[in-house]
Design a protein around this motif. Structure first.
Motif, PDB file in Angstrom:
ATOM      1  N   ASP A  12       0.815  -1.284  -0.015  1.00  0.00           N
ATOM      2  CA  ASP A  12       0.005  -0.075   0.017  1.00  0.00           C
ATOM      3  C   ASP A  12       0.846   1.329  -0.048  1.00  0.00           C
ATOM      4  OD1 ASP A  12      -2.405  -1.418   0.121  1.00  0.00           O
ATOM      5  OD2 ASP A  12      -2.707  -1.468   2.173  1.00  0.00           O
ATOM      6  N   ALA A  13       0.072   2.315  -0.565  1.00  0.00           N
ATOM      7  CA  ALA A  13       0.772   3.695  -0.394  1.00  0.00           C
ATOM      8  C   ALA A  13       2.167   3.865  -1.085  1.00  0.00           C
ATOM      9  CB  ALA A  13       1.061   4.172   0.862  1.00  0.00           C
ATOM     10  N   LEU A  14       2.262   3.281  -2.364  1.00  0.00           N
ATOM     11  CA  LEU A  14       3.295   3.590  -3.116  1.00  0.00           C
ATOM     12  C   LEU A  14       3.522   4.969  -3.475  1.00  0.00           C
ATOM     13  CD1 LEU A  14       5.802   2.086  -4.527  1.00  0.00           C
ATOM     14  CD2 LEU A  14       4.560   1.312  -6.083  1.00  0.00           C
ATOM     15  N   LYS A  15       4.928   5.624  -3.197  1.00  0.00           N
ATOM     16  CA  LYS A  15       4.767   6.849  -3.317  1.00  0.00           C
ATOM     17  C   LYS A  15       6.339   7.126  -3.923  1.00  0.00           C
ATOM     18  CE  LYS A  15       0.915   8.065  -1.797  1.00  0.00           C
ATOM     19  NZ  LYS A  15       0.030   8.638  -2.878  1.00  0.00           N
ATOM     20  N   TRP A  26       6.799   2.713   0.363  1.00  0.00           N
ATOM     21  CA  TRP A  26       5.638   1.874   0.399  1.00  0.00           C
ATOM     22  C   TRP A  26       5.461   1.736   1.792  1.00  0.00           C
ATOM     23  CZ3 TRP A  26       9.766   0.567  -2.445  1.00  0.00           C
ATOM     24  CH2 TRP A  26      10.497  -0.942  -1.833  1.00  0.00           C
ATOM     25  N   LYS A  27       4.237   1.079   2.266  1.00  0.00           N
ATOM     26  CA  LYS A  27       3.947   0.701   3.644  1.00  0.00           C
ATOM     27  C   LYS A  27       4.309  -0.859   3.520  1.00  0.00           C
ATOM     28  CE  LYS A  27       0.414   3.680   4.935  1.00  0.00           C
ATOM     29  NZ  LYS A  27      -1.504   3.452   5.502  1.00  0.00           N
ATOM     30  N   SER A  28       4.785  -1.372   4.654  1.00  0.00           N
ATOM     31  CA  SER A  28       5.256  -2.624   5.109  1.00  0.00           C
ATOM     32  C   SER A  28       4.050  -3.772   4.725  1.00  0.00           C
ATOM     33  CB  SER A  28       5.810  -2.794   6.599  1.00  0.00           C
ATOM     34  OG  SER A  28       6.048  -4.274   6.635  1.00  0.00           O
ATOM     35  N   LEU A  29       4.278  -4.543   4.043  1.00  0.00           N
ATOM     36  CA  LEU A  29       3.195  -5.341   3.729  1.00  0.00           C
ATOM     37  C   LEU A  29       2.892  -6.448   4.808  1.00  0.00           C
ATOM     38  CD1 LEU A  29       1.720  -6.479   1.250  1.00  0.00           C
ATOM     39  CD2 LEU A  29       3.455  -8.179   0.710  1.00  0.00           C
ATOM     40  N   GLU A  52       9.241  -9.854   6.719  1.00  0.00           N
ATOM     41  CA  GLU A  52       9.840  -8.921   5.886  1.00  0.00           C
ATOM     42  C   GLU A  52      11.438  -9.274   5.626  1.00  0.00           C
ATOM     43  OE1 GLU A  52       9.501  -5.964   5.107  1.00  0.00           O
ATOM     44  OE2 GLU A  52       7.681  -5.251   6.431  1.00  0.00           O
ATOM     45  N   SER A  53      11.634 -10.701   5.783  1.00  0.00           N
ATOM     46  CA  SER A  53      13.005 -11.219   5.339  1.00  0.00           C
ATOM     47  C   SER A  53      12.870 -11.589   4.099  1.00  0.00           C
ATOM     48  CB  SER A  53      13.373 -12.374   6.352  1.00  0.00           C
ATOM     49  OG  SER A  53      12.493 -13.340   6.353  1.00  0.00           O
ATOM     50  N   THR A  58      14.710  -5.749  -2.168  1.00  0.00           N
ATOM     51  CA  THR A  58      15.235  -5.269  -0.982  1.00  0.00           C
ATOM     52  C   THR A  58      14.465  -5.753   0.194  1.00  0.00           C
ATOM     53  OG1 THR A  58      15.583  -3.058   0.267  1.00  0.00           O
ATOM     54  CG2 THR A  58      13.892  -3.192  -1.322  1.00  0.00           C
ATOM     55  N   THR A  59      14.929  -5.642   1.401  1.00  0.00           N
ATOM     56  CA  THR A  59      14.038  -6.122   2.702  1.00  0.00           C
ATOM     57  C   THR A  59      13.720  -4.654   3.417  1.00  0.00           C
ATOM     58  OG1 THR A  59      16.055  -6.286   3.732  1.00  0.00           O
ATOM     59  CG2 THR A  59      15.197  -8.164   2.984  1.00  0.00           C
ATOM     60  N   GLU A  60      13.753  -3.689   2.793  1.00  0.00           N
ATOM     61  CA  GLU A  60      13.441  -2.349   3.536  1.00  0.00           C
ATOM     62  C   GLU A  60      12.255  -1.707   2.653  1.00  0.00           C
ATOM     63  OE1 GLU A  60      15.171  -1.125   5.790  1.00  0.00           O
ATOM     64  OE2 GLU A  60      16.837  -2.167   5.648  1.00  0.00           O
TER      65      GLU A  60
END
Length: 294
Positions: free
Chosen positions: A108-111, A123-126, A135-136, A157-159
């Motif tokens: 969500d919220a890809l900017k 973007w927001k964390s899934l 997240e890994s 990326t994991t960020e």
């Protein structure tokens, strides 16, 4: 005359009408019927689940005498592909079907934030809405150049952000961010798409639609407000004129009301002659003028 015939159940026949009832991210509900109607004893079924991506197999056993069998296959992976085989425990003829589980949602919220010589995707964390995402696992980013008609894999990326450099002036780009694909790119999450033009203004496709809707609303709303205000003023003016005419008519009617007749008397104007206009107005009598009564 009649004869009763009882058919001998054939346990070598395959189960019937195997189909999927509901498929989620980590489970699938399947149904089937026994090889023949109304079984009189428990029947043992073997449900084999083959993971077409990982190349692994699992076998489950189901024992029931129901005419319709419903079974839930658990511990599946989002976006996976499976081959399900159902047969009786005696390894009779089988029936099969394929199942694709629901993939992970798009972030969500890809900017986009524009810097001097590069841009940053955020973007927001899934993991905030997907309990099955770690997240890994990370995210992977793709870019499509509409001018060159080329899609490029930018990396993973994991960020929750990614730096993109070396963008060409005059080119329009589309960026996609999704949960990283597993096992040869066969198990991926749904992509979030962002459009970016050569001026360095990034916008989501859904956001651009809402932005255009907002622009239209910014024009339409003031116009409608002015129309409503104009209509309101018009109604007030008409109401005041109506009240004024009503009050004038009431005063005029009261001035012509005859208490003796109990109604108002209005003259049409035809019975008014010039003599009434020329007749002097009697203003009163003086005390020193004698009154003569004939």
């Amino acid at each position: 005359d009649y004869v009763v015939v009882k058919m001998i159940p054939d346990n070598r026949l395959p189960p019937r009408h195997l189909h999927s009832v509901h498929t989620g991210k980590t489970f699938a509900v399947i149904k089937w019927e026994p090889p023949y109607d109304s079984p009189d004893q428990d029947m043992l079924y073997a449900v084999a689940v083959k993971d077409l991506v990982r190349k692994t197999d699992k076998i489950y056993k189901v024992k029931t005498r129901n005419s319709t069998v419903e079974y839930t296959i658990k511990k599946l992976e989002p976006g996976g592909k499976y081959h399900v085989i159902v047969q009786l425990g005696n390894m009779s003829k089988e029936t099969s079907m394929k199942i694709n589980t629901v993939p992970l949602s798009a972030p969500d919220a890809l900017k986009i934030i524009t810097e001097n010589d590069h841009i940053l995707l955020f973007w927001k964390s899934l993991a905030l809405k997907e309990s099955n995402f770690n997240e890994s696992r990370g995210y992977e980013i793709h870019m499509f150049d509409s001018l060159m008609n080329i899609t490029a894999y930018l990396g993973n990326t994991t960020e929750n952000f990614f730096k993109v450099s070396n963008l060409k002036i005059g080119h329009n780009y589309s960026f996609t961010v999704q949960a990283r694909c597993l096992y040869g790119g066969q198990m991926c999450g749904e992509p979030a798409t962002l459009l970016y033009d050569e001026l360095g203004t990034g916008e989501d496709s859904s956001a651009s639609k809402s932005g255009r809707t907002t622009d239209v609303a910014a024009i339409v709303v003031p116009v409608l407000f002015l129309l409503l205000v104009t209509l309101g003023i018009g109604f007030v003016v008409l109401y005041m004129r109506h009240r004024r005419l009503q009050n004038s008519f009431t005063a005029f009617a009261n001035s012509h009301y005859s208490s003796r007749l109990g109604s108002a008397i209005f003259s049409s104007g035809d019975d008014l002659g010039d003599e009434d206009d020329e007749a002097p107005m009697i203003t009163g009598f003086s005390d020193d003028v004698p009154m003569v009564i004939a």
